[in-house]
Design an enzyme around this catalytic site. Sequence first.
Site, mmCIF file in Angstrom:
data_model
loop_
_atom_site.group_PDB
_atom_site.id
_atom_site.type_symbol
_atom_site.label_atom_id
_atom_site.label_comp_id
_atom_site.label_asym_id
_atom_site.label_seq_id
_atom_site.Cartn_x
_atom_site.Cartn_y
_atom_site.Cartn_z
ATOM 1 N N SER A 100 -25.505 12.414 20.951
ATOM 2 C CA SER A 100 -24.858 12.124 19.665
ATOM 3 C C SER A 100 -23.598 11.349 20.021
ATOM 4 O O SER A 100 -23.257 11.218 21.188
ATOM 5 C CB SER A 100 -24.484 13.402 18.906
ATOM 6 O OG SER A 100 -23.463 14.088 19.581
ATOM 7 N N ARG A 126 13.713 10.014 -2.073
ATOM 8 C CA ARG A 126 14.647 11.148 -2.252
ATOM 9 C C ARG A 126 15.892 10.963 -1.387
ATOM 10 O O ARG A 126 17.032 11.129 -1.862
ATOM 11 C CB ARG A 126 13.921 12.441 -1.867
ATOM 12 C CG ARG A 126 14.795 13.682 -1.809
ATOM 13 C CD ARG A 126 13.930 14.861 -1.371
ATOM 14 N NE ARG A 126 14.693 16.082 -1.197
ATOM 15 C CZ ARG A 126 15.289 16.429 -0.070
ATOM 16 N NH1 ARG A 126 15.246 15.617 0.988
ATOM 17 N NH2 ARG A 126 15.947 17.569 0.011
ATOM 18 N N ARG A 139 0.899 -4.792 -5.933
ATOM 19 C CA ARG A 139 0.964 -6.076 -5.227
ATOM 20 C C ARG A 139 1.146 -7.120 -6.327
ATOM 21 O O ARG A 139 0.404 -7.114 -7.303
ATOM 22 C CB ARG A 139 -0.297 -6.317 -4.418
ATOM 23 C CG ARG A 139 -0.522 -5.194 -3.377
ATOM 24 C CD ARG A 139 -1.619 -5.528 -2.407
ATOM 25 N NE ARG A 139 -2.131 -4.336 -1.761
ATOM 26 C CZ ARG A 139 -1.729 -3.890 -0.564
ATOM 27 N NH1 ARG A 139 -0.820 -4.530 0.114
ATOM 28 N NH2 ARG A 139 -2.260 -2.804 -0.049
ATOM 29 N N GLU A 186 -11.399 -1.275 10.407
ATOM 30 C CA GLU A 186 -12.071 -2.105 9.388
ATOM 31 C C GLU A 186 -11.966 -3.603 9.686
ATOM 32 O O GLU A 186 -12.828 -4.378 9.303
ATOM 33 C CB GLU A 186 -11.556 -1.795 7.979
ATOM 34 C CG GLU A 186 -10.120 -2.175 7.735
ATOM 35 C CD GLU A 186 -9.647 -1.842 6.317
ATOM 36 O OE1 GLU A 186 -8.452 -1.596 6.164
ATOM 37 O OE2 GLU A 186 -10.459 -1.828 5.401
ATOM 38 N N GLY A 219 0.836 -1.208 0.000
ATOM 39 C CA GLY A 219 0.000 0.000 0.000
ATOM 40 C C GLY A 219 0.865 1.249 0.000
ATOM 41 O O GLY A 219 1.913 1.282 0.637
ATOM 42 N N ASP A 239 -0.454 1.689 8.669
ATOM 43 C CA ASP A 239 -0.970 0.915 9.805
ATOM 44 C C ASP A 239 -0.090 0.997 11.057
ATOM 45 O O ASP A 239 -0.550 0.705 12.159
ATOM 46 C CB ASP A 239 -1.103 -0.563 9.420
ATOM 47 C CG ASP A 239 -2.211 -0.786 8.407
ATOM 48 O OD1 ASP A 239 -3.119 0.057 8.351
ATOM 49 O OD2 ASP A 239 -2.152 -1.793 7.678
ATOM 50 N N ASP A 269 5.159 -5.343 6.008
ATOM 51 C CA ASP A 269 5.761 -6.645 6.343
ATOM 52 C C ASP A 269 5.682 -7.649 5.195
ATOM 53 O O ASP A 269 6.569 -8.488 5.041
ATOM 54 C CB ASP A 269 5.186 -7.218 7.644
ATOM 55 C CG ASP A 269 3.684 -7.347 7.616
ATOM 56 O OD1 ASP A 269 3.052 -6.882 6.640
ATOM 57 O OD2 ASP A 269 3.124 -7.926 8.558
ATOM 58 N N SER A 278 6.061 -6.916 2.025
ATOM 59 C CA SER A 278 7.186 -6.564 1.145
ATOM 60 C C SER A 278 8.503 -7.077 1.730
ATOM 61 O O SER A 278 9.378 -7.531 0.993
ATOM 62 C CB SER A 278 7.257 -5.047 0.979
ATOM 63 O OG SER A 278 6.047 -4.576 0.442
ATOM 64 N N ARG A 320 -6.843 -3.537 8.877
ATOM 65 C CA ARG A 320 -7.463 -4.866 8.821
ATOM 66 C C ARG A 320 -7.050 -5.724 10.000
ATOM 67 O O ARG A 320 -7.837 -6.426 10.579
ATOM 68 C CB ARG A 320 -7.109 -5.562 7.506
ATOM 69 C CG ARG A 320 -8.191 -5.451 6.474
ATOM 70 C CD ARG A 320 -7.719 -5.899 5.140
ATOM 71 N NE ARG A 320 -6.696 -4.992 4.650
ATOM 72 C CZ ARG A 320 -5.866 -5.250 3.658
ATOM 73 N NH1 ARG A 320 -5.926 -6.390 3.039
ATOM 74 N NH2 ARG A 320 -4.964 -4.373 3.266
ATOM 75 N N THR A 360 4.034 2.151 5.850
ATOM 76 C CA THR A 360 2.639 1.680 5.871
ATOM 77 C C THR A 360 1.854 2.553 6.855
ATOM 78 O O THR A 360 2.380 2.907 7.911
ATOM 79 C CB THR A 360 2.528 0.193 6.271
ATOM 80 O OG1 THR A 360 1.186 -0.067 6.700
ATOM 81 C CG2 THR A 360 3.460 -0.209 7.386
ATOM 82 N N THR A 389 18.102 8.077 -2.651
ATOM 83 C CA THR A 389 18.782 8.456 -3.891
ATOM 84 C C THR A 389 19.950 9.402 -3.618
ATOM 85 O O THR A 389 21.081 9.179 -4.065
ATOM 86 C CB THR A 389 17.773 9.131 -4.861
ATOM 87 O OG1 THR A 389 16.708 8.209 -5.090
ATOM 88 C CG2 THR A 389 18.420 9.515 -6.170
ATOM 89 N N ARG A 390 19.678 10.426 -2.831
ATOM 90 C CA ARG A 390 20.737 11.438 -2.639
ATOM 91 C C ARG A 390 21.843 10.931 -1.713
ATOM 92 O O ARG A 390 23.021 11.253 -1.923
ATOM 93 C CB ARG A 390 20.118 12.736 -2.132
ATOM 94 C CG ARG A 390 19.257 13.355 -3.226
ATOM 95 C CD ARG A 390 19.072 14.825 -3.077
ATOM 96 N NE ARG A 390 18.461 15.368 -4.287
ATOM 97 C CZ ARG A 390 17.734 16.475 -4.301
ATOM 98 N NH1 ARG A 390 17.529 17.163 -3.194
ATOM 99 N NH2 ARG A 390 17.237 16.917 -5.438
ATOM 100 N N ASP A 418 2.141 -1.079 12.047
ATOM 101 C CA ASP A 418 1.967 -2.394 12.682
ATOM 102 C C ASP A 418 3.212 -3.276 12.574
ATOM 103 O O ASP A 418 3.113 -4.493 12.645
ATOM 104 C CB ASP A 418 0.771 -3.124 12.029
ATOM 105 C CG ASP A 418 0.968 -3.329 10.526
ATOM 106 O OD1 ASP A 418 1.881 -2.720 9.950
ATOM 107 O OD2 ASP A 418 0.192 -4.105 9.939
ATOM 108 N N HIS A 466 -9.994 5.437 1.077
ATOM 109 C CA HIS A 466 -8.648 5.742 0.576
ATOM 110 C C HIS A 466 -8.198 7.171 0.806
ATOM 111 O O HIS A 466 -7.021 7.482 0.598
ATOM 112 C CB HIS A 466 -8.547 5.362 -0.896
ATOM 113 C CG HIS A 466 -8.531 3.877 -1.071
ATOM 114 N ND1 HIS A 466 -9.686 3.132 -1.118
ATOM 115 C CD2 HIS A 466 -7.504 2.996 -1.138
ATOM 116 C CE1 HIS A 466 -9.367 1.853 -1.230
ATOM 117 N NE2 HIS A 466 -8.054 1.749 -1.246
#
Length: 347
Positions: free
Chosen positions: A240, A45, A96, A247, A35, A152, A127, A129, A196, A150, A48-49, A154, A277
């Site tokens: 209220s 960046r 993915r 999720e 994700g 999350d 994790d 990846s 999740r 990520t 790379t640098r 996590d 998203h």
Amino acid sequence: MTISAMRDLSMTPATENGLRRKPILRKIGVFTSGGDAPGMNAAIRAVTRAAIANKLKVTGIRRGYQGMIEGDFIPLRSSDVSGIIQLGGTILRTARSKEFRTPEGREKAWQQLQNAGIDAVVVIGGDGSFTGALTMSQEYNISFVGIPGTIDNDIYGTDYTIGYETALNSVVCAVDKIRDTAVSHGRIFMVEVMGREAGLLALNSGIACGAEVILIPESKEQHDALKRFLDKGYKRKERSGIVIVAEGDEPGGALKLAENVRCEHPELDVRVSILGHIQRGGSPTANDRINATRMGVAAVDALLDDQKSIMIGIDNGRIVQVPFNKAVKLNHSFDRELLEIQKMLNI
Ligand code: ATP
């Protein structure tokens, strides 16, 4: 760890017996996977640098492991990563890849890396990846160093993952707005946030917004708190309320939960808002940019030190190196104290 001293690679030290030199690093690859998370560009960046400052060439691998399999590579110069630190998403794009989960897919990826002369790789992702990187490094002679990216937060071994803070602030901004309309109409809003398997985003956004109830996968007892709120709290004073639902709390998420609540309490006006998203996008916060930058530099440092199969993390403000096999197998600890605080304050 501080910014690495520039290294002269022609001075790469010999091993103890003085006969063999360490393999010399000439070109590294960098890619984003899983994700997307705000701050990934700041990490690209920095990698790379920092690499260029240490006389390395850099190749950007587009679309995660799928791009690695297909040889979707671009050279990265310093100017290519100019003006991206403030951008959400990832300029290298992400994906993915089912094919990478197969030995055949990883063999293709290895061939592509070989053809491009890439000696080592920085992987920015979660994790999953890192599991992919660990598997490939066990099959082929290639070093991977990971940067946790990520929303999350996590991953074991780091207090912090790139993108989490930006996502948290996005959730807080959205819920503050939902609260205005919830109070005006006397409604209960079930707000579903991403997570999740991990409820950290839900827990912390719930604390920051003063949510009446927070439902997270790590603690089922929170459903009693929801029952108490619906039976007594709402009628007694609230009129209220905001219920934050991670999720992954239960199948069907906030929609299913709202359906159940409406059956038991037809007198209540229950609405659902799924943030979706929107939580992934946006310009990264200052902290996400700073930590991504620190971890990007530390990842190049680690490759120059001949490290492999480790993740760069941040522990109590300090850069640390965590072996991939720990980062992917152990669970990120869950802050139960925070949940207790939330319960205590919602009297
Ligand atoms: P997020 O936390 O945002 O979901 P992630 O890195 O955990 O990020 P995943 O989809 O789990 O995202 O993993 C990204 C990619 O890593 C997968 O699409 C796949 O290509 C590779 N991968 C994941 N697990 C494995 C595995 N066991 N073996 C080989 N490759 C894997």
